[in-house]
Enzyme design. Structure first.
Site, PDB file in Angstrom:
ATOM      1  N   CYS A  44      37.605  36.972  39.908  1.00 59.36           N
ATOM      2  CA  CYS A  44      37.716  37.908  41.017  1.00 59.36           C
ATOM      3  C   CYS A  44      39.099  37.787  41.644  1.00 59.36           C
ATOM      4  O   CYS A  44      39.625  36.700  41.815  1.00 59.36           O
ATOM      5  CB  CYS A  44      36.682  37.702  42.113  1.00 59.36           C
ATOM      6  SG  CYS A  44      34.999  37.874  41.571  1.00 59.36           S
ATOM      7  N   ASN A 100      35.275  35.728  46.470  1.00 58.80           N
ATOM      8  CA  ASN A 100      35.443  35.130  45.144  1.00 58.80           C
ATOM      9  C   ASN A 100      34.756  33.781  45.198  1.00 58.80           C
ATOM     10  O   ASN A 100      35.101  32.954  46.028  1.00 58.80           O
ATOM     11  CB  ASN A 100      36.949  34.985  44.864  1.00 58.80           C
ATOM     12  CG  ASN A 100      37.237  34.169  43.616  1.00 58.80           C
ATOM     13  OD1 ASN A 100      36.349  33.951  42.795  1.00 58.80           O
ATOM     14  ND2 ASN A 100      38.469  33.714  43.494  1.00 58.80           N
ATOM     15  N   GLY A 101      33.767  33.567  44.340  1.00 59.51           N
ATOM     16  CA  GLY A 101      33.046  32.295  44.363  1.00 59.51           C
ATOM     17  C   GLY A 101      31.557  32.559  44.299  1.00 59.51           C
ATOM     18  O   GLY A 101      31.128  33.648  43.900  1.00 59.51           O
ATOM     19  N   GLU A 132      42.541  25.651  18.757  1.00 62.50           N
ATOM     20  CA  GLU A 132      43.235  26.662  19.566  1.00 62.50           C
ATOM     21  C   GLU A 132      43.379  27.977  18.793  1.00 62.50           C
ATOM     22  O   GLU A 132      43.200  29.061  19.354  1.00 62.50           O
ATOM     23  CB  GLU A 132      44.602  26.105  20.011  1.00 62.50           C
ATOM     24  CG  GLU A 132      45.526  27.084  20.721  1.00 62.50           C
ATOM     25  CD  GLU A 132      44.974  27.680  22.016  1.00 62.50           C
ATOM     26  OE1 GLU A 132      43.886  27.296  22.457  1.00 62.50           O
ATOM     27  OE2 GLU A 132      45.637  28.578  22.568  1.00 62.50           O
ATOM     28  N   GLU A 151      38.465  34.931  21.198  1.00 60.33           N
ATOM     29  CA  GLU A 151      38.444  35.513  22.541  1.00 60.33           C
ATOM     30  C   GLU A 151      39.048  36.909  22.619  1.00 60.33           C
ATOM     31  O   GLU A 151      38.637  37.696  23.457  1.00 60.33           O
ATOM     32  CB  GLU A 151      39.048  34.572  23.586  1.00 60.33           C
ATOM     33  CG  GLU A 151      40.516  34.338  23.487  1.00 60.33           C
ATOM     34  CD  GLU A 151      41.023  33.347  24.540  1.00 60.33           C
ATOM     35  OE1 GLU A 151      40.419  33.219  25.606  1.00 60.33           O
ATOM     36  OE2 GLU A 151      42.056  32.710  24.282  1.00 60.33           O
ATOM     37  N   LYS A 197      40.880  35.302  33.902  1.00 66.20           N
ATOM     38  CA  LYS A 197      41.945  34.321  33.686  1.00 66.20           C
ATOM     39  C   LYS A 197      41.679  32.985  34.383  1.00 66.20           C
ATOM     40  O   LYS A 197      41.803  31.944  33.782  1.00 66.20           O
ATOM     41  CB  LYS A 197      43.268  34.922  34.175  1.00 66.20           C
ATOM     42  CG  LYS A 197      44.464  34.019  33.926  1.00 66.20           C
ATOM     43  CD  LYS A 197      45.186  34.391  32.681  1.00 66.20           C
ATOM     44  CE  LYS A 197      46.290  33.441  32.337  1.00 66.20           C
ATOM     45  NZ  LYS A 197      46.240  33.019  30.940  1.00 66.20           N
TER      46      LYS A 197
HETATM   47  C1  F6R Z   1      42.067  30.584  26.653  1.00 64.14           C
HETATM   48  C2  F6R Z   1      42.281  30.323  28.062  1.00 64.14           C
HETATM   49  C3  F6R Z   1      41.331  29.414  28.759  1.00 64.14           C
HETATM   50  C4  F6R Z   1      42.081  28.523  29.768  1.00 64.14           C
HETATM   51  C5  F6R Z   1      41.068  27.715  30.575  1.00 64.14           C
HETATM   52  C6  F6R Z   1      41.747  26.759  31.536  1.00 64.14           C
HETATM   53  O1  F6R Z   1      43.047  31.408  26.119  1.00 64.14           O
HETATM   54  O2  F6R Z   1      43.174  30.848  28.675  1.00 64.14           O
HETATM   55  O3  F6R Z   1      40.607  28.654  27.860  1.00 64.14           O
HETATM   56  O4  F6R Z   1      42.947  27.702  29.072  1.00 64.14           O
HETATM   57  O5  F6R Z   1      40.257  28.580  31.296  1.00 64.14           O
HETATM   58  O6  F6R Z   1      42.540  27.425  32.456  1.00 64.14           O
HETATM   59  P1  F6R Z   1      43.681  26.681  33.258  1.00 64.14           P
HETATM   60  O7  F6R Z   1      44.672  26.185  32.288  1.00 64.14           O
HETATM   61  O8  F6R Z   1      44.234  27.692  34.202  1.00 64.14           O
HETATM   62  O9  F6R Z   1      43.011  25.544  33.985  1.00 64.14           O
END
Ligand code: F6R
Length: 629
Positions: free
Chosen positions: A2, A103-104, A501, A508, A624
């Site tokens: 969000c 958000n939450g 990876e 994804e 994200k």
């Molecule tokens: C995959 C991806 C996620 C993030 C994960 C951790 O492409 O982007 O797997 O790596 O959600 O996110 P951060 O690094 O922001 O803690």
């Protein structure tokens, strides 16, 4: 998860908020909405299911007056309730005077909803968030009576009503609320994950979940910490504690990112732009930190020269997703060069067991966003057990960086594509910097070797740049493999996390089922999957200590009619001959090879997803920053 924006100032609010939401769409994209405060002291709500484009069209149709200069906006990643118009934020109270974006998760929302319904509140959505609007309404009834006789009593009642409402909810949140009778003050608050940044302008102020939404307007910001509430008007902002209402001073910082960095810059997708940016991102991450004359690594902050970094006995790496795979690579490096035990933990699992860590442990948390709730909670758990915390993070000022004892910033710049690419390679670069630094201060590596490694590292941005020129070849390969429904990626040793990876990137964004395995695991089960419809991508680099073993894995795949792509060192005929298709990377030492081998795998996933017409920057069901558990 969000995205939230808020604005108050002299400019037309609707286009500004829509722009901010577009910059945050990577945080959630199943519905979006605005609450605008009209000069006549009314609230106008517009919300729509689907992408922000739908909201933009609805706002256009509504002919919003440019005289409306305050409001809030939200782009949603659904937790409770389907992504419908009704469940989209903002949510309002019974009278439509209060609007909230959230958000939450409100964990006790069912209980609260029942209590509020018993008091006559009428709910319009299935969300947990709506209880907040009704709680504020309840709070206003009570607080208005308490403060009615005081000067500025109405404003005080508004702040106290929000504070009271927040005291009723359990869970983690970032929230912004507006009240049509107090159009001069937007209230934002935060507890737990989520992130809320206050942007400071001249006669205008902003709120956002993340910095990219602010970059076009200001770079002067501060972040809300847990249990802090900000009251925002065009003329200023003030922060108080949600717990006791006392004022809290905040330190303003200057963001280094530019507005252009958060644009696509001519690329069709952010993901491709971010893949292509990797040489620059690595260069920036190394810049001013690597002394090639001495092999010394210069890290910012006192923590890195404290006695603790010479004395700790154990390392625990904590992260999620792609950052977790970077942590797995980190284990190889740190263990090999420091000779201390290193554990890697999926942060979401860490807190639910009773890990053995203590005062002699260095916990390294890795996070692009610095707001991933699982990582943040694991950080706190490690801290509570006495460990010192180092953060490898891409967002200065994020929760992880504020709560860590020492920070190593990856200078990747804003990463907008949901699939992480440049954040990963810069995390690997940062892990290298950390390894070299710790190896020097702990006298674990001879100076000559440190110098050699530092120089090898410094050549990487150029090597990644050369590798990216192979995009056309990967595109051709993608055309041959986009038709498959399943994929296996295998690697051994330091390439095993890269296999994971590579598989994650493919699944994804293309929705092809893909799994990563250590080559040695194949005979223990996965080999049963191999037939002519199962492509296998094997990372088989000559520099690897287990090169022959992976060649055996490849032979076993071919013997079962599997389709085989081999990722090999340039000119390696032996491995090349065993495969149907080959991807070549330049020769490099085994320890550094993940920084190169991952790049064609990112490109392959991208090209396949493009052929399948996927929404590459916003894959389904994902967001994200994962700010809810
Ligand atoms: C995959 C991806 C996620 C993030 C994960 C951790 O492409 O982007 O797997 O790596 O959600 O996110 P951060 O690094 O922001 O803690």
């Amino acid at each position: 998860m969000c995205g939230i924006v808020g604005y108050t100032g002299p400019k037309p609010a609707a286009p500004l908020l829509l722009n901010g939401l577009a910059k945050l769409e990577y945080r959630g994209y199943d519905s979006a909405g605005l609450a605008l405060l009209t000069p006549q002291g009314r609230l106008k709500i517009i919300k729509k299911a689907g992408k922000i484009g739908n909201l933009v069209a609805a706002v256009k149709k509504a002919h919003i007056s440019p005289t409306i200069t305050a409001g809030i906006g939200h782009t949603r990643w659904a937790t409770h309730g389907h992504p419908t118009d009704r469940n989209a934020h903002p949510h309002t109270d019974c009278g439509g005077e209060v609007a909230v974006v959230h958000n939450g998760i409100v964990e006790n929302y069912e209980k609260l909803k029942k209590q509020l319904q018993a008091k006559g509140h009428h709910f319009k959505s299935q969300t947990d968030s709506e209880v907040l609007a009704h709680l504020i309404e309840e709070g206003l009834k009570h607080q208005s009576a308490v403060h009615s006789r005081q000067p500025a009593g109405k404003a005080k009642a508004w702040v106290e009503a929000v504070r009271w409402a927040l005291s009723q909810i359990e869970g983690t949140y970032s929230v912004v609320a507006v009240y049509e009778r107090e159009p001069e003050s937007l209230i934002g608050a935060r507890a737990g994950g989520g992130g809320l940044v206050v942007g400071l302008g001249k006669d205008e102020n902003f709120l956002a979940s993340d910095v990219p939404a602010l970059l076009a307007h200001t770079r002067r910001v501060y972040y809300l910490d847990d249990n802090e509430m900000v009251i925002l008007s065009p003329s200023g902002t003030r922060v108080v504690s949600v717990l006791n209402g006392k004022p809290i001073p905040k330190k303003v910082s200057e963001i280094q990112w530019s507005a252009e960095q958060a644009e696509k810059g001519g690329y069709p997708h952010f993901m491709l732009k971010e893949i292509m940016e990797q040489p620059r991102a690595l260069e920036d991450t190394f810049n001013s930190r690597l002394d090639l004359g001495t092999g010394e690594v210069l890290l910012e902050g006192k923590f890195w020269s404290s006695p603790f970094v010479r004395e700790f006995k154990k390392i625990t790496l904590l992260a999620m997703g792609t950052s977790f795979y970077a942590a797995m690579v980190g284990k190889f490096l740190l263990e090999k060069y420091l000779r201390v035990p290193v554990e890697v933990d999926n942060a979401s699992e860490f807190r639910y067991r009773d890990p053995i860590i203590g005062k002699d442990t260095l916990a390294i948390v890795i996070s692009q966003s610095g707001e991933t709730v699982d990582t943040l909670v694991a950080l706190r758990e490690a801290k509570a057990k006495g460990a010192k915390i180092a953060a490898i993070c891409n967002v200065m000022g994020s929760s992880v960086t504020r709560e860590a004892d020492g920070v190593l910033l990856t200078r990747a710049g804003p990463e907008i594509g949901v699939a992480s690419t440049k954040a990963f390679t810069t995390q690997l670069g940062a892990l290298w910097l950390l390894t070299l630094h710790l190896a020097r201060v702990r006298k674990a590596m001879p100076p000559a070797e440190l110098k050699r490694k530092a120089r090898e590292l410094a050549r990487l941005p150029m090597m990644v740049g050369a590798l990216l020129k192979q995009r056309k070849a990967v595109e051709k390969l993608a055309k041959l493999y986009a038709k498959y429904f399943n994929f296996l990626y295998i690697g051994r040793g330091i390439q095993y996390p890269i296999a994971l990876e590579g598989a994650l990137k493919l699944k994804e964004i293309s929705y092809i089922h893909a799994e990563g395995y250590p080559g040695g695991e194949m005979k223990h089960g996965p080999i049963a999957l191999i037939d002519s419809k199962m492509p296998v991508l094997a990372i088989a680099l000559k520099s690897s200590g287990v090169y022959e073993k992976i060649l055996n894995n490849m032979a076993e795949v071919k013997a079962r009619s599997g389709k085989l792509i081999a990722l090999v060192e340039k000119g390696d005929k032996l491995a090349g001959k065993k495969a149907d298709h080959v991807i070549e990377i330049p020769a490099i030492s085994e320890d550094l090879s993940p920084l190169l081998s991952v790049v064609p795998l990112q490109l392959l996933a991208y090209e396949i997803a493009k052929l399948k017409h996927r929404e590459i920057d916003q894959p389904r069901n994902l967001a994200k920053s994962v700010t809810v558990e």
